[in-house]
Motif scaffolding. Structure first.
Motif, PDB file in Angstrom:
ATOM      1  N   UNK A 189      -1.835   7.647   9.912  1.00  0.00           N
ATOM      2  CA  UNK A 189      -0.398   6.965   9.650  1.00  0.00           C
ATOM      3  C   UNK A 189      -0.326   7.457   7.996  1.00  0.00           C
ATOM      4  N   UNK A 190       0.804   8.057   8.004  1.00  0.00           N
ATOM      5  CA  UNK A 190       1.266   8.714   6.766  1.00  0.00           C
ATOM      6  C   UNK A 190       2.486   7.812   6.156  1.00  0.00           C
ATOM      7  N   UNK A 191       2.048   7.221   5.084  1.00  0.00           N
ATOM      8  CA  UNK A 191       3.286   6.331   4.585  1.00  0.00           C
ATOM      9  C   UNK A 191       3.824   6.734   3.570  1.00  0.00           C
ATOM     10  N   UNK A 192       5.291   6.658   3.495  1.00  0.00           N
ATOM     11  CA  UNK A 192       6.275   7.114   2.772  1.00  0.00           C
ATOM     12  C   UNK A 192       7.165   5.924   2.167  1.00  0.00           C
ATOM     13  N   UNK A 208       6.523   0.809  -4.155  1.00  0.00           N
ATOM     14  CA  UNK A 208       5.876   2.173  -4.277  1.00  0.00           C
ATOM     15  C   UNK A 208       5.016   2.532  -2.964  1.00  0.00           C
ATOM     16  N   UNK A 209       4.811   3.584  -2.600  1.00  0.00           N
ATOM     17  CA  UNK A 209       4.087   3.795  -1.289  1.00  0.00           C
ATOM     18  C   UNK A 209       2.758   3.117  -1.604  1.00  0.00           C
ATOM     19  N   UNK A 210       2.221   3.098  -2.744  1.00  0.00           N
ATOM     20  CA  UNK A 210       0.753   2.468  -2.842  1.00  0.00           C
ATOM     21  C   UNK A 210       0.510   1.151  -2.720  1.00  0.00           C
ATOM     22  N   UNK A 211       2.080   0.168  -2.739  1.00  0.00           N
ATOM     23  CA  UNK A 211       2.102  -1.182  -2.551  1.00  0.00           C
ATOM     24  C   UNK A 211       1.800  -1.390  -1.068  1.00  0.00           C
ATOM     25  N   UNK A 212       2.678  -0.542  -0.323  1.00  0.00           N
ATOM     26  CA  UNK A 212       2.988  -0.640   1.344  1.00  0.00           C
ATOM     27  C   UNK A 212       1.437  -0.498   1.763  1.00  0.00           C
TER      28      UNK A 212
END
Length: 139
Positions: free
Chosen positions: A92-95, A42-46
């Motif tokens: 930084x936008x994480x996906x 999941x994005x939240x982990x990264x």
């Protein structure tokens, strides 16, 4: 949760450009996260892991930074939140998606404009190789 390297908000000095070596350090951090965790989470982990890496590199950053939208002096309260802003100059936008879409790029551009930033990185951690998941965004 904010740590000692994270800001509570953003300041008025958001128009300065980011040094390329700092951007390189952020990319190195993203590569380290991907190397250790791989794709498929999941994005939240990264986001948590990248925050750890940025802290280890001594970079100041804010997570889940409110992106205000003002119209004629009135905050519209849209609820936008940028994943990470590093050193008050790099979005930084994480996906964690199969492929980045035009809407992901539009989101990053919107946040850059509203935060008055020049540079951003879309980082898609759901790629086999991290270099395939990096999109530089400059306005």
């Amino acid at each position: 949760m904010l740590n000692h390297n994270e800001h509570d908000g953003h300041n008025e000095n958001l128009f300065r450009d980011c040094p390329e070596e700092m951007i390189g350090g952020v990319l190195d951090a993203a590569f380290d996260v991907h190397r250790h965790l791989g794709p498929g989470l999941l994005e939240s982990v990264y986001e948590q892991a990248l925050a750890y890496e940025l802290t280890a590199r001594g970079l100041a950053f804010a997570r889940q930074l409110e992106v205000p939208v003002n119209y004629r002096g009135h905050n519209l309260g849209t609820g936008f939140r940028a994943d990470i802003v590093v050193e008050d100059c790099l979005l930084l936008e994480l996906k964690a998606v199969d492929d980045l879409s035009p809407s992901h790029l539009a989101q990053a551009i919107t946040y850059l404009r509203l935060l008055k930033l020049k540079r951003g990185l879309l980082l898609n951690f759901n790629k086999r190789l991290m270099k395939e998941g990096i999109k530089r965004v400059v306005i």
